[in-house]
Design a protein around this motif. Structure first.
Motif, PDB file in Angstrom:
ATOM      1  N   ALA A  88       0.848  -1.187   0.000  1.00 40.52           N
ATOM      2  CA  ALA A  88       0.000   0.000   0.000  1.00 40.52           C
ATOM      3  C   ALA A  88       0.879   1.230   0.000  1.00 40.52           C
ATOM      4  N   ARG A  89       0.459   2.197  -0.778  1.00 39.49           N
ATOM      5  CA  ARG A  89       1.225   3.416  -0.865  1.00 39.49           C
ATOM      6  C   ARG A  89       0.393   4.534  -0.266  1.00 39.49           C
ATOM      7  N   PRO A  90       0.885   5.178   0.773  1.00 35.19           N
ATOM      8  CA  PRO A  90       0.114   6.307   1.304  1.00 35.19           C
ATOM      9  C   PRO A  90       0.105   7.431   0.279  1.00 35.19           C
ATOM     10  N   LEU A  91      -1.044   8.017   0.068  1.00 37.03           N
ATOM     11  CA  LEU A  91      -1.164   9.066  -0.940  1.00 37.03           C
ATOM     12  C   LEU A  91      -1.005  10.428  -0.281  1.00 37.03           C
ATOM     13  N   GLN A  92      -0.136  11.228  -0.815  1.00 37.58           N
ATOM     14  CA  GLN A  92       0.020  12.596  -0.311  1.00 37.58           C
ATOM     15  C   GLN A  92      -1.140  13.447  -0.798  1.00 37.58           C
ATOM     16  N   HIS A  93      -1.633  13.114  -1.950  1.00 40.16           N
ATOM     17  CA  HIS A  93      -2.723  13.879  -2.541  1.00 40.16           C
ATOM     18  C   HIS A  93      -3.393  12.929  -3.522  1.00 40.16           C
ATOM     19  N   ASN A  94      -4.569  13.280  -3.984  1.00 37.16           N
ATOM     20  CA  ASN A  94      -5.182  12.403  -4.972  1.00 37.16           C
ATOM     21  C   ASN A  94      -5.410  13.140  -6.272  1.00 37.16           C
ATOM     22  N   ASN A  95      -4.512  14.043  -6.560  1.00 38.76           N
ATOM     23  CA  ASN A  95      -4.619  14.768  -7.810  1.00 38.76           C
ATOM     24  C   ASN A  95      -3.950  13.952  -8.912  1.00 38.76           C
ATOM     25  N   PRO A  96      -4.729  13.458  -9.870  1.00 39.94           N
ATOM     26  CA  PRO A  96      -4.150  12.571 -10.877  1.00 39.94           C
ATOM     27  C   PRO A  96      -3.219  13.295 -11.837  1.00 39.94           C
TER      28      PRO A  96
END
Lengths: 817, 619
Positions: free
Chosen positions: B293-301
């Motif tokens: 699992a990769r923690p997402l810093q942001h979810n801006n594609p």
């Protein structure tokens, strides 16, 4: 129980009267082995419940029925192995000769029944713990073998349960302890046997309901629910948590009774792994499928499912609490209620998911639960006594060492106070005050001399301009202490603070729900916007803040709850800005009766001087841009602070020494003297009590068992500092305690009297004039007096004279009487 | 796809050798593969592809928020099966699987019990439609098998497999092919059946526990094997794992005869509610066995998601443009805010604000904006739509009396079902929460309404939400950008209030805003989106020299009139200065930056004072 042949039955009924039925406690041993190698007197024999008291009371090991122990897992069986043939080769265990038969170890373990029993008996007979301070041992002679006294107690009281503290076992015989933890299912029945033999040897005539059961508790490693892992399966564990749900009573079949429909031959089948195998053929008449289950003659035991959630203190931040399922059996059923905080000792179990006969695959998940052996409520005595020991947090030795090192530093007091809420700038004295509040005084019990408990908790009120980070300080304290509550005066009602009675939707029982003050028993109750609180709400605080109890009379429940909580309150001035020309009381409009209950009242004002501004600016800028490491270097870790406080609160109980008492007396006399020159009282016994508390708290900060002069000095300084801020009479500039105790400074009172006298004199000098105009009188008085007289003062004077029955005021006229 | 084969072959490795090392190797292998450029985009995403188009037991990814954490469970890590005909014992691996093979020998000594935990994950709440669309398009580009035409489906899988074949593969065993084809065939037959239990209408009676009302998308039960402590509630993660939709899971739950339930004590401890929450049908809530699992810093594609060299290159290239994009965005926002440049400036600062650290209880960097004096009649709604177009995650909470009284904002633990019932404040980090106070009318707040308002107040002041655990409350820190639009001053606290001063009064507001919006090209909007997400992630520092200057300035200001500037004002100005610098792509505070911050704060304050004197009675 899922077998199609089993059906639940309502009640348990007696069965045929067989003094001791052949039943073996070790499920793993085969029946044949039992019959051939164990005679009836063997310690391995373990009876099943025979009929309930059939007229004649019996005594002795043989006479007392044995209660089954479903908690030890008769529901789960390992494959039966013939010990005699398989063991020596399979496990390499030694089987040697023994008096009653062979010296064997129980299959799969290294437990030898004989040795184990002997060891335990020795433990019971010899174990002495002179330093014990457990409440269970109250009234016992600590220099006599502890558990022998307990057995004696059993013979008197007749409650056949022996609670054994595992740490005692460990200190007595580490190997026995290891066996107990690793193989509780085997070892505890052995303990049972040992106890019963010993007991009936000593008290051959006592009559018990059933044989004594050993309930070990405090399996040394009191674990967090989170740390349970597969290695703990089938081991004895102690965990702490909070009960969130209890099920109804579940009757669990222990033994099924079958009767042949053809020949009436009866047979019993034990539960094996939760199932009952219906005998296909009748052994007597060889008819197939003729056996029917007779519910009334089957044996059942009580069982209850309890859900326990880990207590909020044990949880890592940002995760949700775990829950565990716990089964209570027999008399442990209904011992706990939702909301109780308990320590559970039991055996951790994992059961594979039931196989579905129609499916080839199964879910590869186990269901886990704990079979309870012992419950211990941690908050049991909160309603009626001290619970010093239940709160005890275990500190590792290194931790204690670091704490002690810290305590030895000369500037520990300053260090700790600056570690408190580092983001809030300066306000050193306030932080020091709060620090002392966190430590609290020493609890004293004067109930025997009729004065009841003395309050040990320090109460603090912060008042001052809005926006001086009062709320932030409160939030910080609330986050720091384990049992803190945070409420806002605006939102809380008297009910929310104290306790209320509500009907449980499920049980229709009336339940007492406790509010913030009771919940923060032994902690700190932070009340923000204290001034916005309604009068009725505030009135409950009177009792809490001095007597430390809460009386409730509601819906037929009348009780007194302990609320030994420190109150940290914050209040804003009535006018949005603090008016330095007014007294504290006038500024925050709180009743003086309540104010006098605060040990320290601080003003948090916005000081207006340049040097301060510069430091403040520096502090704030640094706050925003310092990196984490820099911050940590500068200040103590919050966790260390927490531990330090917890340690001091539990282990340090300072007492006044001679010099300190002397210093306190002097301080008090000095305080009284200050006022006496001006004809007013400047200190009350309450202030002396505050001083003592503060001095004790300061000694706690130093980890000192004695309150010394330094402590008194600091207490005096802080107290004076707080008074200087809050009790200065703005008219005279003197510190005047009566502002806080009576709501009016002594000079103001004096002044009031003077005006009244002047008015009276003036009226008298006018001679006989039965009625006067109000306005004219006022103007005259103003003209006569050299000091300015306001309308308020004039009215007050009139009222005072009216009280003397000298005159009456009707509308705009004043009449003499 | 290739990875899926590897997975199948790793497990049998345990049969010959119960050495746990292989487990570590598997993880390493997958992590290594996924680190490879572009490789993660080969993996189909549960967010974009409907469940019935995905192969069971294949590798999928899922972009989600951890909504709830269930209790840890023990499973058979290694177990033995007995073949009924040959009586042969075979060791098998239970990891990454929900069900065992047939004929498990429960008494085997070789059984190894292992521990795993289940997380209930939902798609990131409030994800803007544009973010979904872009990530879907980019996924569709690389995974042709996710085409929505069922008739073409099998064909496309084969194509896909062929593609894979052409790539060099060391680990591949020769006889993996039949397996793969077999599965895709099975999948074909399964697809219709799962379609009949249509996801959309079925989910109506099964509460999937999304934090926000009206959300759609798959919820997922994620089985976590490693690093349990590193995950926290409300984390946003991109999870790579093995999809499991074994129908057995569903059957086990549903076929239960109520009478059997009564009899079996081990199962009666689960209430039906609990069962529904913890074992929902796999066709609706698939299981995902997490590999990585990769923690997402942001979810801006639009931004590279991983903090790699890739990203730093991207950042440095964008930094050059930063100032010009800022000017364009500011102009755009000024138009949107009816020509009010100052309000636009503050809105821009608000959009890039971020709680970057906490000092004991104090969250630093939060910047709650209260836009007061908003025109009525759907202006705020339009404004929200524009904000939504710019940020990847947002939610508009219309603070009408009815919603305040009836809506659940704070998550609450349901002990009967043993799960955390979500609330609208369970949001991912950096979500824009748009509180529309213009909707509030006079009337009575009931007790739950008061609780909701208190929760909002706590969120704004402390950036935390107290979850209700019935016997106690638990505090969860959050990082949510709150924007309050109101007519007068908001009843909620805020860091900064800006009264809107419209310079233009368009006769038709809707038309006006729509035209402004339409006038922007997608590429332009995309630039704004990248800009906002990027500015937030920049580092920031302040030199000693400037620190000194700020201090001096503060002392000077206080000297003239101590009442005019308080510590609180300094707090706010420091935040404004920080955001202002970041918005220009400057990572240190300059003297100039500080003066600018002071200047715009002064403008704002004079405006609020003006407002006060206009209204007279406002406190």
């Amino acid at each position: 129980m899922s077998s199609p042949t089993s059906t639940p039955v309502g009640s348990k009924r007696s069965r045929d009267d067989i003094p001791v039925t052949r039943k073996f406690y070790r499920n793993r041993l085969s029946e044949s082995y039992l019959q051939s190698y164990v005679d009836m007197s063997s310690p391995l024999m373990y009876g099943t419940p025979s009929s309930r008291v059939e007229g004649t009371p019996r005594s002795g090991v043989r006479g007392t029925p044995v209660r089954q122990r479903p908690d030890l897992g008769s529901a789960r069986k390992a494959p039966q192995v013939d010990l005699h043939t398989e063991l020596p080769s399979a496990d390499g265990a030694v089987a040697s000769e023994q008096a009653a038969g062979q010296k064997l170890v129980i299959w799969g373990t290294d437990v030898n029944v004989g040795t184990c029993k002997e060891k335990f008996q020795r433990f019971l007979q010899r174990f002495i713990d002179p330093t014990s301070n457990e409440d269970e041992n109250a009234g016992l002679d600590l220099n006599e073998p502890l558990y022998m006294q307990k057995l004696e107690e059993i013979s008197v009281i007749g409650e056949p349960v022996l609670n054994v503290n595992c740490s005692h076992v460990q200190s007595f015989d580490a190997d026995l302890y290891r066996q107990l933890i690793s193989y509780p299912q085997e070892v505890i029945p052995t303990f049972d046997m040992a106890v019963n033999e010993l007991f009936f040897e000593r008290f051959p005539d006592s009559i018990l309901e059933h044989q004594i059961q050993v309930r070990p508790y405090n399996a040394l490693k009191t674990r967090n629910m989170r740390s349970l892992n597969p290695e703990d399966i089938d081991q004895m564990i102690t965990i702490s948590g909070m009960v969130i749900r209890t099920s109804q009573l579940i009757p669990e079949m222990q033994e099924a009774f079958f009767q042949c429909q053809v020949c009436a031959f009866s047979t019993r089948v034990e539960v094996d792994r939760g199932r009952i195998a219906e005998p296909a053929v009748c052994r007597n008449c060889n008819t197939t499928h003729s056996l029917a289950l007779i519910h009334n003659r089957s044996a059942f035991s009580d069982k209850q499912m309890i859900k326990v959630q880990e207590s909020p203190d044990d949880m890592p931040a940002g995760q949700t609490p775990h829950t565990t399922i716990v089964y209570a059996h027999n008399d442990l059923v209904d011992k706990v209620q939702p909301g109780d905080r308990i320590n559970i000792t039991g055996i951790y179990r994992a059961v594979p998911m039931r196989e579905n006969p129609r499916q080839s695959t199964v879910k590869s998940v186990y269901k886990t639960h704990i079979d309870v052996i012992h419950f211990r409520k941690t908050d049991e005595k909160r309603l009626h006594g001290l619970d010093e020991d239940s709160d005890q947090k275990l500190f590792t030795e290194e931790r204690v060492q670091t704490l002690k090192e810290l305590a030895a530093k000369p500037d520990v007091y300053e260090r700790l106070s600056s570690a408190l809420a580092p983001s809030i700038y300066e306000q050193e004295d306030i932080k020091k005050g709060i620090l002392l509040q966190l430590f609290g005084g020493t609890r004293k019990d004067f109930s025997q001399t009729g004065r009841g408990n003395f309050r040990a908790e320090v109460n603090i009120l912060l008042c001052g301009d809005p926006g001086t980070s009062k709320s932030q300080l409160l939030q910080y304290v609330f986050n720091l202490v384990p049992r803190g509550q945070y409420t806002s005066g605006k939102g809380s009602s008297a009910v929310g603070l104290t306790a209320y009675v509500m009907k449980d939707p499920e049980t229709k029982q009336l339940v007492l729900q406790t509010g913030a003050l009771v919940l923060s028993d032994n902690g700190i109750c932070c009340i923000d916007e204290f001034d916005k609180m309604s009068d009725s709400t505030r009135s409950v605080l009177h009792e809490v803040m001095e007597q430390q109890t809460l009386s409730i009379a509601k819906a037929g429940i009348i009780c007194q709850l302990n609320a030994r909580t420190s109150v940290l309150a914050a209040a804003n001035p009535v006018e949005s800005q603090w008016n330095p020309k007014k007294t504290t009381i006038e500024n925050i409009q709180l009743p003086h009766t309540l104010l006098s209950r605060f040990d320290l009242i601080f003003l948090m004002l916005d000081p207006q001087d340049e040097a301060y501004d510069r430091r403040l600016a520096h502090h704030l800028v640094a706050l925003y841009y310092q990196s984490e490491e820099q911050i940590e270097e500068e200040f103590l870790d919050m966790a260390v602070l927490k531990d330090y406080i917890a340690y001091a609160r539990t282990y340090i109980n300072p007492r006044l020494n001679e010099e300190a008492s002397q210093a306190l007396i002097e301080a008090y006399v000095d305080m009284r003297k200050i006022g006496s020159g001006r004809g007013m009282v400047s200190a009350y016994p309450r202030q002396l009590e505050s001083l003592i508390r503060l001095a004790e708290a300061h000694a706690k900060v130093r980890f000192s068992d004695k309150v010394e002069t330094v402590d008194v000095e600091e207490a005096k300084r802080l107290h004076r500092e707080a008074l200087k801020q809050s009790a200065t009479d703005p008219r005279t500039g003197f510190v005047d305690i009566s502002i806080l105790t009576t709501g009016m400074s002594a000079t103001a009172r004096k002044r009031k009297e003077e005006v009244a006298q002047a008015l009276k004199k003036m009226i008298q000098s006018r001679g006989k004039t039965p009625a006067m105009k109000y306005q004219q009188l006022f103007d005259d008085l103003r003209g006569q007096s050299e000091a300015a007289i306001t309308k308020d003062m004039f009215e007050e004077a009139l009222r005072a004279l009216a009280d003397e029955d000298y005159l009456t005021v009707t509308g705009k006229t004043v009449r003499l009487l | 796809m290739r990875m899926w084969f590897v997975c199948r072959f790793c497990c049998p490795a345990a049969q010959s050798n119960s050495n746990p090392e292989w487990e570590a190797k598997v993880l390493e292998y997958f992590k290594g593969q996924l680190r490879e450029k572009e490789s993660h985009s080969w993996v189909p995403s549960l967010n974009d592809v409907p469940l019935h188009y995905l192969k069971p037991n294949s590798l999928v990814k899922f972009r989600c928020l951890v909504q709830d954490m269930f209790d840890p469970e023990f499973y058979m890590g290694v177990y033995e099966t007995v073949d009924p005909s040959t009586k042969a014992n075979v060791l098998r691996c239970g990891k990454y699987k929900d069900v065992t093979e047939c004929g498990v020998d429960l008494n085997s000594r070789n059984t190894v019990t292992a521990e795993r935990q289940t997380f209930y994950c939902v798609p990131i709440p409030g994800e803007s439609p544009w973010a979904k669309e872009i990530s879907f398009l980019s996924a569709a580009r690389v995974v042709p098998s996710t085409s929505y035409v069922p008739s073409r489906q099998k064909r496309s899988y084969e194509e896909d497999d062929d593609d894979m074949d052409t790539q060099p593969q060391k680990q591949r065993e020769p006889h993996t092919e039949p397996h793969g084809n077999g599965d895709s065939k099975r999948q074909e037959t399964e697809a219709p059946s799962s379609q009949t239990t249509a996801p959309s209408d079925c989910s109506s009676h099964l509460d999937l526990n999304f934090p926000l009302p009206g959300e759609r998308g798959p919820a997922c039960l994620v089985k976590v094997y490693e690093g349990l402590d590193s995950f926290k509630l409300n984390d946003t993660l991109e999870i790579y794992g093995i999809l499991s939709v074994n129908p057995v899971l569903t059957v086990l739950g549903e076929e239960k005869d109520p009478s059997l339930l009564l009899l079996n004590p081990t199962e009666s401890m689960e209430t039906p509610e609990e069962q529904r929450a913890h074992d929902p049908p796999a066709s609706l809530v698939p299981r995902l066995h997490m590999l990585y699992a990769r923690p997402l810093q942001h979810n801006n594609p639009l931004l590279p998601s991983a903090p790699t060299e890739d990203q730093s290159a991207f950042v440095s290239s964008f930094l050059v443009e930063m100032a010009s994009v800022r000017a364009e965005l500011l102009a755009y926002l000024t138009h949107v805010l009816l020509g009010d440049g100052l309000a636009a400036e503050y809105l821009l600062l608000h959009l890039i604000s971020n709680v970057y650290t906490r000092r004991d209880v104090l969250p630093l960097g939060k910047f709650t904006l209260n836009l007061s004096g908003c025109p009525l009649n759907s202006y705020t709604e339009r404004l929200y739509q524009i904000v939504q177009q710019l940020v990847p995650c947002s939610y508009r909470l219309s603070m009408s009396l009815h919603t305040m009284n009836s809506m659940r904002l704070v998550p609450k633990k349901d002990y009967v079902a043993n799960r955390l019932v979500s609330g609208a404040l369970q949001l991912a980090r950096n979500t824009s929460l748009f509180l529309d106070e213009t909707q509030l009318e006079q009337g009575q707040l009931d007790s739950s309404g008061v609780r909701n308002i208190t929760a909002l107040g706590n969120l704004i002041s402390w950036q935390k939400v107290d979850y209700d655990f019935s016997y106690h409350q638990m505090e969860f820190p959050c990082n949510i950008n709150v924007l309050v639009t109101s007519e007068g001053r908001s009843l909620l606290p805020s860091d900064c209030q800006v009264p809107l001063q419209p310079q233009v009064t368009p006769p038709n507001m809707e038309e006006y805003l729509t035209t402004i919006h339409m006038a922007q090209f997608t590429s332009q909007i995309n630039k704004f989106r990248v800009y906002l997400s990027l500015a937030r992630t920049l580092d920031y520092s302040i030199s000693d020299e400037v620190t000194k200057a700020v201090e001096d300035d503060f002392v000077d200001m206080r000297k003239d009139d101590p009442q005019s500037v308080t510590a609180e004002d300094l707090h706010r100005m420091l935040v404004v200065a920080r955001l202002l610098s970041l918005s220009l792509g400057q990572t240190t505070l300059s003297r100039d930056g500080w003066m600018r911050a002071k200047h715009i704060d002064m403008l704002r304050r004079s405006r609020t004072e003006q407002q006060k004197s206009l209204n007279g009675n406002e406190p």
